[in-house]
Design a protein around this motif. Structure first.
Motif, mmCIF file in Angstrom:
data_model
loop_
_atom_site.group_PDB
_atom_site.id
_atom_site.type_symbol
_atom_site.label_atom_id
_atom_site.label_comp_id
_atom_site.label_asym_id
_atom_site.label_seq_id
_atom_site.Cartn_x
_atom_site.Cartn_y
_atom_site.Cartn_z
ATOM 1 N N MET A 1 0.836 -1.202 0.000
ATOM 2 C CA MET A 1 0.000 0.000 0.000
ATOM 3 C C MET A 1 0.866 1.245 0.000
ATOM 4 O O MET A 1 2.012 1.225 0.434
ATOM 5 N N ILE A 2 0.303 2.340 -0.518
ATOM 6 C CA ILE A 2 1.026 3.600 -0.578
ATOM 7 C C ILE A 2 1.211 4.178 0.823
ATOM 8 O O ILE A 2 0.318 4.092 1.672
ATOM 9 N N LEU A 179 0.552 5.628 -6.873
ATOM 10 C CA LEU A 179 -0.323 4.463 -6.974
ATOM 11 C C LEU A 179 0.082 3.574 -8.142
ATOM 12 O O LEU A 179 0.065 2.335 -8.033
ATOM 13 N N TRP A 180 0.435 4.192 -9.261
ATOM 14 C CA TRP A 180 0.870 3.414 -10.434
ATOM 15 C C TRP A 180 2.162 2.650 -10.136
ATOM 16 O O TRP A 180 2.306 1.483 -10.532
ATOM 17 N N MET A 181 3.091 3.285 -9.434
ATOM 18 C CA MET A 181 4.350 2.635 -9.091
ATOM 19 C C MET A 181 4.106 1.425 -8.184
ATOM 20 O O MET A 181 4.743 0.375 -8.336
ATOM 21 N N GLU A 182 3.185 1.576 -7.238
ATOM 22 C CA GLU A 182 2.851 0.461 -6.366
ATOM 23 C C GLU A 182 2.199 -0.672 -7.155
ATOM 24 O O GLU A 182 2.471 -1.855 -6.918
ATOM 25 N N PHE A 183 1.367 -0.317 -8.117
ATOM 26 C CA PHE A 183 0.693 -1.312 -8.956
ATOM 27 C C PHE A 183 1.711 -2.065 -9.812
ATOM 28 O O PHE A 183 1.640 -3.293 -9.956
ATOM 29 N N TRP A 186 3.602 -4.527 -7.731
ATOM 30 C CA TRP A 186 2.782 -5.711 -7.493
ATOM 31 C C TRP A 186 2.779 -6.637 -8.706
ATOM 32 O O TRP A 186 2.930 -7.856 -8.582
ATOM 33 N N LEU A 187 2.642 -6.073 -9.917
ATOM 34 C CA LEU A 187 2.652 -6.890 -11.140
ATOM 35 C C LEU A 187 4.013 -7.540 -11.353
ATOM 36 O O LEU A 187 4.102 -8.707 -11.761
ATOM 37 N N SER A 188 5.075 -6.797 -11.067
ATOM 38 C CA SER A 188 6.423 -7.332 -11.256
ATOM 39 C C SER A 188 6.701 -8.512 -10.338
ATOM 40 O O SER A 188 7.477 -9.412 -10.679
ATOM 41 N N SER A 189 6.057 -8.503 -9.163
ATOM 42 C CA SER A 189 6.306 -9.563 -8.179
ATOM 43 C C SER A 189 5.867 -10.942 -8.664
ATOM 44 O O SER A 189 6.330 -11.961 -8.139
ATOM 45 N N PHE A 190 5.000 -10.996 -9.693
ATOM 46 C CA PHE A 190 4.579 -12.278 -10.238
ATOM 47 C C PHE A 190 5.659 -12.894 -11.118
ATOM 48 O O PHE A 190 5.588 -14.085 -11.452
ATOM 49 N N ILE A 191 6.632 -12.077 -11.517
ATOM 50 C CA ILE A 191 7.685 -12.557 -12.413
ATOM 51 C C ILE A 191 9.030 -12.637 -11.711
ATOM 52 O O ILE A 191 9.737 -13.640 -11.798
ATOM 53 N N ARG A 198 8.313 -0.817 -13.111
ATOM 54 C CA ARG A 198 8.289 0.584 -12.658
ATOM 55 C C ARG A 198 9.163 1.475 -13.528
ATOM 56 O O ARG A 198 8.901 2.675 -13.670
ATOM 57 N N ALA A 199 10.211 0.916 -14.113
ATOM 58 C CA ALA A 199 11.230 1.716 -14.793
ATOM 59 C C ALA A 199 10.735 2.325 -16.095
ATOM 60 O O ALA A 199 11.125 3.438 -16.458
#
Length: 242
Positions: A1-2, A179-183, A186-191, A198-199
């Motif tokens: 969370m932010i 919020l986008w960076m946190e999202f 989260w998406l990157s954590s699946f890989i 984020r970059a």
């Protein structure tokens, strides 16, 4: 969370029992002010009859500021051009700190309130200086004396709206990016554990919220300042002549 606390100003240096302190908004504001001052002195040094190099840039910027001031306030009010140029440059620079990975200091209501208060004082002091206190009071009571309280509310509403508009838009953009960076994390954590998404994916948001949006809000803030200053001088002058 932010992290909600990250959205506000952070204390950099504290003094004594902590009641007196310097926040990152104050520190970064001072840094920007010093940089703008040094840059202005450098651009204005060593001027020649035939401009070249940095003098071309300096004359271009000065010409644009004076042209903008003249088109909105008239040729007789070009004395306000240095203030207009400084206001535009300072608000834009302090609103674009997201490009450097920092919270823009105009996402701090204390900062935007200070800008708005300065504009309010600029309008009131100069209208009284040019047309006198009697002329100002006469305009405030035009066309009927009972309009005076309404005119006071109208005068006060300007700095309030200026401060909240700039603060809300810059803070809103900062929150969207966070919020986008946190999202993306989260998406990157699946890989992978590295938040590589984020970059790259944040670049379009940076382009809008850290460049375009600050430029738009700076233009709006400066234009409202110039137009209200010109209107106040013109209205008071008209009221005094009658």
């Amino acid at each position: 969370m932010i992290n909600v606390e990250h959205l506000g100003a952070r204390i950099i240096i504290g003094f004594g029992d902590g009641e007196l302190f310097i926040t990152d908004s104050t520190l970064f504001g001072l840094i920007v002010a010093v940089i703008i001052a040094i840059l202005g002195i450098w651009l204005g040094s060593g001027l020649e009859k035939v401009p070249k190099g940095k003098q071309v840039v300096a004359e271009f910027l000065v010409e644009k500021v004076y042209s903008y001031t003249e088109s909105n306030m008239g040729k007789e009010n070009l004395a306000y051009a240095p203030y207009v140029g400084t206001l535009f440059g300072f608000v834009f620079c302090t609103s674009s700190f997201g490009l450097l990975g920092f919270r823009p200091i105009t996402a701090d209501l204390n900062v935007t309130a200070a800008f708005a208060l300065l504009t309010f004082l600029m309008i009131q002091v100069n209208s009284i200086r040019v047309h006198g206190l009697k002329g100002k009071l006469k305009e405030m009571c035009d066309p009927y004396p009972f309009m005076f309280p309404l005119k006071i509310i109208e005068e006060i509403s300007l700095p309030v709206s200026l401060a909240l508009r700039l603060f809300g838009n810059i803070l809103g953009g900062f929150i969207v990016i966070e919020l986008w960076m946190e999202f993306m994390t989260w998406l990157s954590s699946f890989i992978t554990d590295i938040p590589f998404l984020r970059a790259v994916t944040v670049l379009p948001l940076n382009l809008f919220f850290d460049i375009a949006e600050p430029a738009i809000q700076t233009f709006i803030f400066t234009t409202l300042t110039v137009m209200n200053l010109a209107t106040a001088i013109k209205v008071v002058g008209h009221g005094q002549d009658n």
